[in-house]
Design a protein around this motif. Sequence first.
Motif, mmCIF file in Angstrom:
data_model
loop_
_atom_site.group_PDB
_atom_site.id
_atom_site.type_symbol
_atom_site.label_atom_id
_atom_site.label_comp_id
_atom_site.label_asym_id
_atom_site.label_seq_id
_atom_site.Cartn_x
_atom_site.Cartn_y
_atom_site.Cartn_z
ATOM 1 N N HIS A 130 0.827 -1.209 0.000
ATOM 2 C CA HIS A 130 0.000 0.000 0.000
ATOM 3 C C HIS A 130 0.866 1.266 0.000
ATOM 4 C CE1 HIS A 130 0.543 1.227 4.247
ATOM 5 N NE2 HIS A 130 0.545 -0.068 4.531
ATOM 6 N N VAL A 131 2.096 1.175 0.526
ATOM 7 C CA VAL A 131 3.006 2.323 0.488
ATOM 8 C C VAL A 131 3.428 2.599 -0.955
ATOM 9 C CG1 VAL A 131 5.262 3.209 1.196
ATOM 10 C CG2 VAL A 131 3.847 1.927 2.824
ATOM 11 N N TRP A 132 3.784 1.550 -1.684
ATOM 12 C CA TRP A 132 4.183 1.690 -3.081
ATOM 13 C C TRP A 132 3.007 2.172 -3.936
ATOM 14 C CZ3 TRP A 132 8.938 0.306 -5.550
ATOM 15 C CH2 TRP A 132 9.938 -0.122 -4.665
ATOM 16 N N GLU A 133 1.817 1.724 -3.609
ATOM 17 C CA GLU A 133 0.644 2.092 -4.405
ATOM 18 C C GLU A 133 0.279 3.561 -4.272
ATOM 19 O OE1 GLU A 133 -2.212 -0.660 -2.952
ATOM 20 O OE2 GLU A 133 -1.342 -2.379 -4.013
ATOM 21 N N ARG A 134 0.833 4.229 -3.275
ATOM 22 C CA ARG A 134 0.546 5.649 -3.086
ATOM 23 C C ARG A 134 1.528 6.553 -3.834
ATOM 24 N NH1 ARG A 134 -0.107 7.413 2.920
ATOM 25 N NH2 ARG A 134 -0.676 9.329 1.794
ATOM 26 N N ALA A 135 2.296 5.949 -4.750
ATOM 27 C CA ALA A 135 3.258 6.737 -5.530
ATOM 28 C C ALA A 135 2.537 7.771 -6.387
ATOM 29 C CB ALA A 135 4.087 5.822 -6.417
ATOM 30 N N ASP A 136 3.182 8.915 -6.560
ATOM 31 C CA ASP A 136 2.611 9.986 -7.381
ATOM 32 C C ASP A 136 2.949 9.826 -8.853
ATOM 33 O OD1 ASP A 136 1.556 11.962 -5.250
ATOM 34 O OD2 ASP A 136 3.618 11.551 -4.591
#
Length: 380
Positions: A130-136
């Motif tokens: 979920h941290v990676w999925e929040r990439a801009d």
Amino acid sequence: MKNRDRRPMRSGPGGSSAGASRPGPRGGKDGAKGSAGKGREERPRSADKRPPRAEAEASSVRVAAESARALMIRTGEPPAERVPLILESPGAGDFHLIDSGEGLKLEQYGPYRIVRPEAQALWPKALPSHVWERADAIFTGDTDEDGMGRWRFPREALGETWPLSLLGIDFLGRFTSFRHVGVFPEQIAHWTWMKERVEEAGRPLKVLNLFGYTGVASLVAASAGAEVTHVDASKKAIGWARENQALSRLDRAPIRWICEDAMKFIQREERRGSRYDIILTDPPKFGRGPNGEVWQLFDHLPLMLDICRELLSPKAVGLVLTAYSIRASFYSIHELMRETMRGKGGIVESGELVIREAGLDGKTPGRALSTSLFSRWVPK
């Protein structure tokens, strides 16, 4: 160096030019980064249909035949050595490496989290998905270092540029089609070293930045008090660098912005008797100059270093070489640097540049990611 200290050797393919830019590549944003810049990011393509390798070889032979500069065989003892040396670039300013793994890296550049390919990240990701999925922004497409692709913005559309700061220098980040964003943070280790040498010199040092790309290193040197000559083959890279100069409020700093093939420039500087206290050279493995000059790292690096030695002042502080995306050990450029600097004294220290993961907060040390090879000559 006096002529009696060196003997000419027959010219070889090293006579070629192409101060190759690192792609638009590490050179311009559009492939104009021909030769004297950092041809690591975008390379102009040939206008004809000949295979790139055949074309490069033909151009290399043609330019070598025209070159009057012979490679010198150096005499004297090689410098002392310090190997392997691992230079770790921590997060600084608006940058840090958040996480890496599974062929990718997650980085923080100012307000944006960015995901880009990273072949050397062989391990699993440390942070949850979920941290990676929040990439801009996520770079997709060709995973080759010089390959083209596109950026995807999963959360909201972003502008082409945004402001960044590093080591007190303000500059523009930019989403280029060759994955790069206008700065190579692994170079923080070299830039910090250079900044300290300039500040402690007690005199204005002259710095030559070959394959200078967007000028962050040049601006770091100038802000510390150096007189800087910045060389890159890409007009767009030079334009980007000038934008960065204005953003950093260094308009009056003594910087010469030279848009030219790097090899042509340094050969002319040698004939002029120009001298520099620090030389940074960050060449691509392949690139083109503004007039179609071809740069091949393995063919042309020996002559480039040989000329750089001649450009060092009597009280030189250092000669720094960084090499990216090549299938070689750091020992190959280490031994080349020692041969080049025979009879000069000092010490050659070589190894790898690495960036360490720092987590979401930028303060939690993790694994070290190797980014490039380097070799640096310094006086004792």
